[in-house]
Design an enzyme around this catalytic site. Structure first.
Site, mmCIF file in Angstrom:
data_model
loop_
_atom_site.group_PDB
_atom_site.id
_atom_site.type_symbol
_atom_site.label_atom_id
_atom_site.label_comp_id
_atom_site.label_asym_id
_atom_site.label_seq_id
_atom_site.Cartn_x
_atom_site.Cartn_y
_atom_site.Cartn_z
ATOM 1 N N TYR A 141 0.825 -1.213 0.000
ATOM 2 C CA TYR A 141 0.000 0.000 0.000
ATOM 3 C C TYR A 141 0.860 1.264 0.000
ATOM 4 O O TYR A 141 0.439 2.301 -0.499
ATOM 5 C CB TYR A 141 -0.890 0.032 1.245
ATOM 6 C CG TYR A 141 -2.252 -0.593 1.069
ATOM 7 C CD1 TYR A 141 -2.388 -1.896 0.624
ATOM 8 C CD2 TYR A 141 -3.413 0.123 1.359
ATOM 9 C CE1 TYR A 141 -3.636 -2.474 0.480
ATOM 10 C CE2 TYR A 141 -4.663 -0.440 1.219
ATOM 11 C CZ TYR A 141 -4.776 -1.739 0.783
ATOM 12 O OH TYR A 141 -6.015 -2.299 0.652
ATOM 13 N N LYS A 192 3.071 -15.448 1.908
ATOM 14 C CA LYS A 192 3.232 -16.136 0.619
ATOM 15 C C LYS A 192 4.734 -16.382 0.499
ATOM 16 O O LYS A 192 5.392 -15.968 -0.458
ATOM 17 C CB LYS A 192 2.669 -15.245 -0.505
ATOM 18 C CG LYS A 192 2.584 -15.909 -1.865
ATOM 19 C CD LYS A 192 1.479 -16.964 -1.972
ATOM 20 C CE LYS A 192 1.574 -17.659 -3.324
ATOM 21 N NZ LYS A 192 0.653 -18.794 -3.452
ATOM 22 N N ASP A 224 -3.194 -18.058 -0.087
ATOM 23 C CA ASP A 224 -4.223 -18.696 -0.925
ATOM 24 C C ASP A 224 -4.957 -19.778 -0.129
ATOM 25 O O ASP A 224 -6.190 -19.877 -0.151
ATOM 26 C CB ASP A 224 -3.625 -19.250 -2.234
ATOM 27 C CG ASP A 224 -2.346 -20.059 -2.042
ATOM 28 O OD1 ASP A 224 -1.802 -20.089 -0.917
ATOM 29 O OD2 ASP A 224 -1.887 -20.676 -3.031
ATOM 30 N N ASP A 248 -6.509 -6.902 3.895
ATOM 31 C CA ASP A 248 -7.628 -6.216 3.238
ATOM 32 C C ASP A 248 -8.557 -7.245 2.612
ATOM 33 O O ASP A 248 -9.774 -7.206 2.784
ATOM 34 C CB ASP A 248 -7.075 -5.266 2.168
ATOM 35 C CG ASP A 248 -8.184 -4.529 1.433
ATOM 36 O OD1 ASP A 248 -9.104 -4.025 2.109
ATOM 37 O OD2 ASP A 248 -8.134 -4.476 0.185
ATOM 38 N N ASP A 252 -12.456 -8.901 4.186
ATOM 39 C CA ASP A 252 -13.740 -8.849 3.462
ATOM 40 C C ASP A 252 -14.349 -10.248 3.383
ATOM 41 O O ASP A 252 -15.552 -10.432 3.524
ATOM 42 C CB ASP A 252 -13.554 -8.314 2.032
ATOM 43 C CG ASP A 252 -13.794 -6.809 1.941
ATOM 44 O OD1 ASP A 252 -13.499 -6.104 2.935
ATOM 45 O OD2 ASP A 252 -14.267 -6.339 0.888
HETATM 46 C C1 IPM Z 1 -10.418 -1.131 4.029
HETATM 47 C C2 IPM Z 1 -10.684 -0.429 2.722
HETATM 48 C C3 IPM Z 1 -9.531 0.527 2.421
HETATM 49 C C4 IPM Z 1 -8.273 -0.308 2.269
HETATM 50 C C5 IPM Z 1 -9.749 1.461 1.223
HETATM 51 C C6 IPM Z 1 -11.023 2.260 1.336
HETATM 52 C C7 IPM Z 1 -8.573 2.367 1.015
HETATM 53 O O1 IPM Z 1 -10.887 -1.352 1.714
HETATM 54 O O2 IPM Z 1 -10.273 -0.422 5.043
HETATM 55 O O3 IPM Z 1 -10.370 -2.354 4.041
HETATM 56 O O4 IPM Z 1 -7.989 -0.804 1.170
HETATM 57 O O5 IPM Z 1 -7.563 -0.460 3.252
HETATM 58 MG MG MG Z 2 -10.972 -3.362 2.394
#
Ligand code: IPM
Ligand code: MG
Length: 361
Positions: A141, A192, A224, A248, A252
């Site tokens: 990042y 990884k 993975d 990240d 999710d």
């Molecule tokens: C998160 C989001 C952020 C990230 C974005 C909005 C920059 O997806 O907090 O997970 O990628 O960290």
């Molecule tokens: Mg995110």
């Protein structure tokens, strides 16, 4: 002593969900004597529209001097064609980086009331309670060099750099072991290492740090496989330690185990425990302004603020119990709706949680 909370609603559904968390905060002040004052500031696309930058200097100054920060969400289709340097996301990334909020805690818990809302089978997810610890201020990042260029063949080329120093890995690993110590003493570090040197170092350093925590069982998993295991048998995990990008993605994925991404709060902490608290979901431009977004992740983020920045476990639990009580009473926003539920919008869900909080007095 009065605590100062910087409130950054941001974009899309951000202002709607933050408004509900502020109702909860007002209730905590009125009913349980919390002495907090709030001050709003701009971030993301809203800040860009008003000031030409997604992270104005006044916002940085306020967040630096505040005791804690509550954030909604940033981003939206409206700003997608802007240059990277002024995209709404740069506001959030700038904040994380300027304040050195390197430790991102993303708990994924499945409340029993929401077992049916998960896309996974009940036996796979019921009772789920895992913690993803994501490194938040390093890795790909922020690594340099980064950018776009024309290569020698005259083709467009994009490039980013995955880089971690030993000290960056060490400090997040320590947090991982300390969190695991307070939970079920199991830490799974995700990497990884079979392909990427940077994460080979990650594994090495995590093993070194682990020697200081003999009471915690350390394991390693390639990313993975970790993604697969999260949907195959998520309850095998206690704490997962990941770099910025893997965290990240995996968080999710873990969100869906808990019924909806609208349920997951997060804390991003610096080395002193000062933090930024935000739902892990985005600004959801498709439903913004319709009053249907789920405010629970933001309200649970407020609970995390109480726990991690203010060491106030009692009120943190009160807020969490109020959320559970609202779910028990059958209130559901659209993302967690099910048969026989009382389908409500953002504000009604906030009101139901506030009512439960008040009733708990
Ligand atoms: C998160 C989001 C952020 C990230 C974005 C909005 C920059 O997806 O907090 O997970 O990628 O960290
Ligand atoms: Mg995110």
């Amino acid at each position: 002593m009065t605590k100062k909370i910087a409130v950054l609603p941001g974009d899309g559904i951000g202002p709607e969900i933050v408004a509900e968390a502020l109702k909860v905060l007002d209730c905590l002040k009125a009913e349980f004597g919390l002495q907090w004052e709030t001050e709003p500031a701009l971030i993301g696309g809203a800040a860009y529209d008003a000031t030409g930058t997604p992270f104005p200097a006044e916002t940085l100054a306020l967040t630096q001097q505040a005791d804690s920060i509550l954030l909604g969400a940033v981003g939206g289709t409206k700003w997608e064609s802007l240059d990277y340097s002024v995209r709404p996301e740069r506001g959030l990334l700038g904040l994380r980086s300027e304040l050195e909020l390197f430790a991102n805690l993303r708990p994924a818990i499945l409340y029993p009331q929401l077992v049916a809302a998960s896309t996974l089978k009940p036996e796979v997810v019921s009772g789920l309670d895992i913690m993803i610890l994501r490194e938040l201020t390093g890795g790909i990042y922020f690594g340099k060099p980064r950018g776009r260029r024309i290569n020698e063949q005259g083709e467009r080329e994009g490039f980013n750099t995955l880089v971690y120093s030993e000290s960056e890995i060490r400090r997040i690993a320590h947090i991982g072991f300390q969190i695991a110590r307070k939970r079920n003493q199991r830490l799974c570090s995700v990497d990884k290492a079979n392909v990427l040197e940077c994460t080979e170092l990650w594994r090495e350093v995590v093993i070194e740090v682990g020697q200081e925590y003999p009471d915690v069982t350390l394991s390693h998993m390639y990313v993975d496989n970790a993604a697969m295991q999260l949907v195959r048998n998520p309850k095998q995990f206690d704490v997962m330690l990941t770099d910025n990008l893997f965290g990240d993605i995996l968080s999710d994925c873990a969100a869906m185990l808990s019924g909806s991404i609208g349920m997951l709060p997060s804390a991003s902490l610096d080395k002193h425990g000062k933090g930024l608290y935000e739902p892990i979901h985005g600004s959801a431009p498709d439903i913004a302004g319709r009053g249907i977004a789920n405010p629970i992740a933001t309200i649970l983020s407020l609970a995390m603020m109480l726990r991690y920045s203010f060491d106030d476990e009692i009120n943190a639990r009160r807020v969490e119990q109020a959320v559970i009580a609202a779910l028990d009473a059958g209130y559901r926003t659209a993302d967690i709706d099910c048969e026989g539920a009382r389908k409500v919008g953002t504000a009604q869900m906030g009101d139901a949680i506030v009512a439960a909080l008040r009733a708990s007095h």
